[in-house]
Write a protein that holds these residues in place. Structure first.
Motif, PDB file in Angstrom:
ATOM      1  N   ARG A 174       0.844  -1.194   0.000  1.00 24.71           N
ATOM      2  CA  ARG A 174       0.000   0.000   0.000  1.00 24.71           C
ATOM      3  C   ARG A 174       0.880   1.245   0.000  1.00 24.71           C
ATOM      4  NH1 ARG A 174      -3.533  -3.154   3.658  1.00 24.71           N
ATOM      5  NH2 ARG A 174      -5.369  -3.637   2.411  1.00 24.71           N
ATOM      6  N   GLU A 175       0.269   2.356  -0.336  1.00 26.44           N
ATOM      7  CA  GLU A 175       0.950   3.647  -0.237  1.00 26.44           C
ATOM      8  C   GLU A 175       0.304   4.438   0.885  1.00 26.44           C
ATOM      9  OE1 GLU A 175       1.046   5.695  -3.971  1.00 26.44           O
ATOM     10  OE2 GLU A 175       2.295   4.175  -4.896  1.00 26.44           O
ATOM     11  N   PRO A 176       1.064   4.909   1.845  1.00 22.10           N
ATOM     12  CA  PRO A 176       2.500   4.693   1.983  1.00 22.10           C
ATOM     13  C   PRO A 176       2.805   3.237   2.356  1.00 22.10           C
ATOM     14  CG  PRO A 176       1.673   5.816   3.924  1.00 22.10           C
ATOM     15  CD  PRO A 176       0.518   5.704   2.954  1.00 22.10           C
ATOM     16  N   LEU A 177       4.070   2.840   2.158  1.00 29.59           N
ATOM     17  CA  LEU A 177       4.473   1.453   2.394  1.00 29.59           C
ATOM     18  C   LEU A 177       4.212   0.987   3.821  1.00 29.59           C
ATOM     19  CD1 LEU A 177       7.820   1.196   0.408  1.00 29.59           C
ATOM     20  CD2 LEU A 177       5.641   0.108  -0.128  1.00 29.59           C
ATOM     21  N   ASP A 178       4.227   1.919   4.763  1.00 30.11           N
ATOM     22  CA  ASP A 178       4.001   1.549   6.165  1.00 30.11           C
ATOM     23  C   ASP A 178       2.614   0.961   6.412  1.00 30.11           C
ATOM     24  OD1 ASP A 178       6.526   2.538   6.459  1.00 30.11           O
ATOM     25  OD2 ASP A 178       5.968   4.241   7.711  1.00 30.11           O
ATOM     26  N   LEU A 179       1.698   1.117   5.471  1.00 31.41           N
ATOM     27  CA  LEU A 179       0.348   0.546   5.601  1.00 31.41           C
ATOM     28  C   LEU A 179       0.249  -0.849   4.981  1.00 31.41           C
ATOM     29  CD1 LEU A 179      -1.814   3.708   4.822  1.00 31.41           C
ATOM     30  CD2 LEU A 179      -1.195   2.757   7.060  1.00 31.41           C
ATOM     31  N   SER A 180       1.353  -1.364   4.455  1.00 28.87           N
ATOM     32  CA  SER A 180       1.356  -2.690   3.824  1.00 28.87           C
ATOM     33  C   SER A 180       1.092  -3.783   4.846  1.00 28.87           C
ATOM     34  CB  SER A 180       2.700  -2.921   3.129  1.00 28.87           C
ATOM     35  OG  SER A 180       2.896  -1.956   2.119  1.00 28.87           O
ATOM     36  N   GLU A 181       0.615  -4.940   4.360  1.00 30.23           N
ATOM     37  CA  GLU A 181       0.285  -6.072   5.231  1.00 30.23           C
ATOM     38  C   GLU A 181       0.910  -7.354   4.702  1.00 30.23           C
ATOM     39  OE1 GLU A 181      -3.921  -6.514   5.697  1.00 30.23           O
ATOM     40  OE2 GLU A 181      -4.213  -4.387   6.079  1.00 30.23           O
ATOM     41  N   VAL A 182       1.284  -8.229   5.628  1.00 29.77           N
ATOM     42  CA  VAL A 182       1.869  -9.527   5.292  1.00 29.77           C
ATOM     43  C   VAL A 182       1.079 -10.601   6.015  1.00 29.77           C
ATOM     44  CG1 VAL A 182       3.946 -10.955   5.419  1.00 29.77           C
ATOM     45  CG2 VAL A 182       4.159  -8.490   5.027  1.00 29.77           C
ATOM     46  N   ASN A 183       0.672 -11.648   5.294  1.00 26.10           N
ATOM     47  CA  ASN A 183      -0.026 -12.798   5.871  1.00 26.10           C
ATOM     48  C   ASN A 183       0.604 -14.066   5.312  1.00 26.10           C
ATOM     49  OD1 ASN A 183      -2.358 -11.641   7.435  1.00 26.10           O
ATOM     50  ND2 ASN A 183      -2.666 -10.648   5.462  1.00 26.10           N
TER      51      ASN A 183
ATOM     52  N   SER B 163       1.249  -9.595   9.949  1.00 25.98           N
ATOM     53  CA  SER B 163       1.934  -8.361  10.326  1.00 25.98           C
ATOM     54  C   SER B 163       0.990  -7.437  11.082  1.00 25.98           C
ATOM     55  CB  SER B 163       2.495  -7.659   9.090  1.00 25.98           C
ATOM     56  OG  SER B 163       1.444  -7.213   8.248  1.00 25.98           O
ATOM     57  N   THR B 164       1.573  -6.688  12.007  1.00 29.15           N
ATOM     58  CA  THR B 164       0.824  -5.676  12.743  1.00 29.15           C
ATOM     59  C   THR B 164       1.379  -4.280  12.485  1.00 29.15           C
ATOM     60  OG1 THR B 164       2.218  -6.054  14.680  1.00 29.15           O
ATOM     61  CG2 THR B 164       0.116  -7.260  14.583  1.00 29.15           C
ATOM     62  N   GLY B 165       2.555  -4.212  11.861  1.00 28.81           N
ATOM     63  CA  GLY B 165       3.155  -2.929  11.540  1.00 28.81           C
ATOM     64  C   GLY B 165       4.349  -3.098  10.632  1.00 28.81           C
ATOM     65  N   VAL B 166       4.512  -2.174   9.714  1.00 22.88           N
ATOM     66  CA  VAL B 166       5.664  -2.165   8.815  1.00 22.88           C
ATOM     67  C   VAL B 166       6.240  -0.757   8.870  1.00 22.88           C
ATOM     68  CG1 VAL B 166       6.460  -2.485   6.447  1.00 22.88           C
ATOM     69  CG2 VAL B 166       4.586  -3.893   7.324  1.00 22.88           C
TER      70      VAL B 166
ATOM     71  N   ARG C  74       2.405 -15.032  19.722  1.00 24.76           N
ATOM     72  CA  ARG C  74       3.303 -14.092  20.385  1.00 24.76           C
ATOM     73  C   ARG C  74       3.769 -13.058  19.359  1.00 24.76           C
ATOM     74  NH1 ARG C  74       1.710 -16.006  24.491  1.00 24.76           N
ATOM     75  NH2 ARG C  74       2.796 -17.347  25.932  1.00 24.76           N
ATOM     76  N   PRO C  75       4.080 -11.848  19.812  1.00 28.49           N
ATOM     77  CA  PRO C  75       4.605 -10.837  18.892  1.00 28.49           C
ATOM     78  C   PRO C  75       6.061 -11.109  18.540  1.00 28.49           C
ATOM     79  CG  PRO C  75       4.526  -9.960  21.123  1.00 28.49           C
ATOM     80  CD  PRO C  75       3.902 -11.330  21.176  1.00 28.49           C
ATOM     81  N   VAL C  76       6.422 -10.786  17.313  1.00 33.26           N
ATOM     82  CA  VAL C  76       7.812 -10.886  16.863  1.00 33.26           C
ATOM     83  C   VAL C  76       8.152  -9.635  16.053  1.00 33.26           C
ATOM     84  CG1 VAL C  76       7.863 -13.405  16.786  1.00 33.26           C
ATOM     85  CG2 VAL C  76       7.246 -12.143  14.749  1.00 33.26           C
ATOM     86  N   THR C  77       9.432  -9.357  15.958  1.00 26.59           N
ATOM     87  CA  THR C  77       9.925  -8.267  15.120  1.00 26.59           C
ATOM     88  C   THR C  77      10.964  -8.832  14.176  1.00 26.59           C
ATOM     89  OG1 THR C  77       9.549  -6.633  16.866  1.00 26.59           O
ATOM     90  CG2 THR C  77      11.073  -6.020  15.116  1.00 26.59           C
ATOM     91  N   LEU C  78      10.812  -8.531  12.904  1.00 26.83           N
ATOM     92  CA  LEU C  78      11.743  -8.994  11.877  1.00 26.83           C
ATOM     93  C   LEU C  78      12.356  -7.801  11.163  1.00 26.83           C
ATOM     94  CD1 LEU C  78       9.472 -11.754  10.276  1.00 26.83           C
ATOM     95  CD2 LEU C  78      11.314 -12.110  11.935  1.00 26.83           C
ATOM     96  N   ALA C  79      13.620  -7.923  10.825  1.00 24.84           N
ATOM     97  CA  ALA C  79      14.265  -6.936   9.963  1.00 24.84           C
ATOM     98  C   ALA C  79      14.051  -7.421   8.533  1.00 24.84           C
ATOM     99  CB  ALA C  79      15.753  -6.850  10.282  1.00 24.84           C
TER     100      ALA C  79
ATOM    101  N   ARG D 273      11.390  -2.589   9.355  1.00 21.12           N
ATOM    102  CA  ARG D 273      11.201  -3.359  10.574  1.00 21.12           C
ATOM    103  C   ARG D 273       9.741  -3.747  10.562  1.00 21.12           C
ATOM    104  NH1 ARG D 273       9.492  -1.721  15.541  1.00 21.12           N
ATOM    105  NH2 ARG D 273       9.746   0.446  14.910  1.00 21.12           N
ATOM    106  N   MET D 274       9.496  -5.043  10.632  1.00 19.79           N
ATOM    107  CA  MET D 274       8.128  -5.534  10.557  1.00 19.79           C
ATOM    108  C   MET D 274       7.777  -6.206  11.875  1.00 19.79           C
ATOM    109  SD  MET D 274       6.379  -8.029   7.711  1.00 19.79           S
ATOM    110  CE  MET D 274       7.885  -8.945   7.564  1.00 19.79           C
ATOM    111  N   THR D 275       6.671  -5.780  12.458  1.00 24.17           N
ATOM    112  CA  THR D 275       6.167  -6.438  13.660  1.00 24.17           C
ATOM    113  C   THR D 275       4.972  -7.294  13.249  1.00 24.17           C
ATOM    114  OG1 THR D 275       4.724  -4.564  14.158  1.00 24.17           O
ATOM    115  CG2 THR D 275       6.906  -4.581  15.192  1.00 24.17           C
ATOM    116  N   GLY D 276       4.727  -8.337  14.018  1.00 22.74           N
ATOM    117  CA  GLY D 276       3.599  -9.185  13.687  1.00 22.74           C
ATOM    118  C   GLY D 276       3.340 -10.220  14.755  1.00 22.74           C
TER     119      GLY D 276
END
Length: 192
Positions: A53-62, A99-102, A122-127, A110-113
């Motif tokens: 999505r634009e902006p990229l921070d609104l993108s989602e990963v499943n 994902s919960t945040g990009v 559980r929450p995780v953070t990925l680079a 940095r992607m949280t999810g």
């Protein structure tokens, strides 16, 4: 140390839905045996989508991972990983990541999810890093991403272990996740 590339000079993936190509996707993990030797494994059954999505921070990963598809190069170890001691793949055939945040900087993020394994979320953070895109010989647009992070497997109830006589544990609690995915842009047509 990696450096972010200026997004003005890099063509980022177009907005829309991008589907993971299972033949070009790997969710890998690295643990330590006796606290020393790196043992690598991967899941070959990986499906999912990335919605850019634009902006990229609104993108989602499943992502959905077939837990029975674990492969570590040793059939006996793979069966143990599928067993109740670890993934309990018969009762919990899938793991998921949502994902919960990009949070992007150039081609890096940095992607949280939420990672769910054995019914535990559980929450995780990925680079994450965008590696580029190409058009394949059949005309499909492809984008390539890499991601990595470290988790404590016990947070998901993966607690099987053996104490060593000299101290320490047979299998490390800390597991490094290493993810490589190739995505194909959904052209919006209905394909049978």
């Amino acid at each position: 140390m990696s450096t972010a590339i200026d997004t003005q000079q890099v063509q980022l993936p177009a907005p829309g839905t991008w589907t993971i190509d299972p033949g070009h996707a790997e969710v890998g993990f690295v643990g330590r045996h006796f606290g020393l030797t790196k043992v690598r494994g991967r899941f070959t059954g990986v499906e999912g989508t990335v919605t850019v999505r634009e902006p990229l921070d609104l993108s989602e990963v499943n992502v959905v991972i077939d837990m029975a598809s674990v492969a570590s190069g040793n059939p006996a170890r793979d069966e143990h990983l599928r067993s109740e001691d670890f993934f309990d793949a018969e009762r919990h055939p899938q793991a998921t990541f949502r994902s919960t945040g990009v949070f992007t900087t150039g081609t890096e993020a940095r992607m949280t999810g939420d990672l769910t394994i054995k019914g535990v979320t559980r929450p995780v953070t990925l680079a994450a890093e965008y590696l580029g895109h190409a058009t394949d010989p059949w005309g499909a647009e492809r984008a390539v991403f890499s991601a990595a992070g470290t988790i404590n497997r016990e947070d998901w109830g993966l607690t099987w272990n053996m104490a060593l006589e000299a101290g320490g544990l047979l299998v490390s609690k800390e597991i490094r996740l290493e993810i490589e995915v190739e995505l194909v842009r959904d052209d919006g047509s209905d394909q049978d």
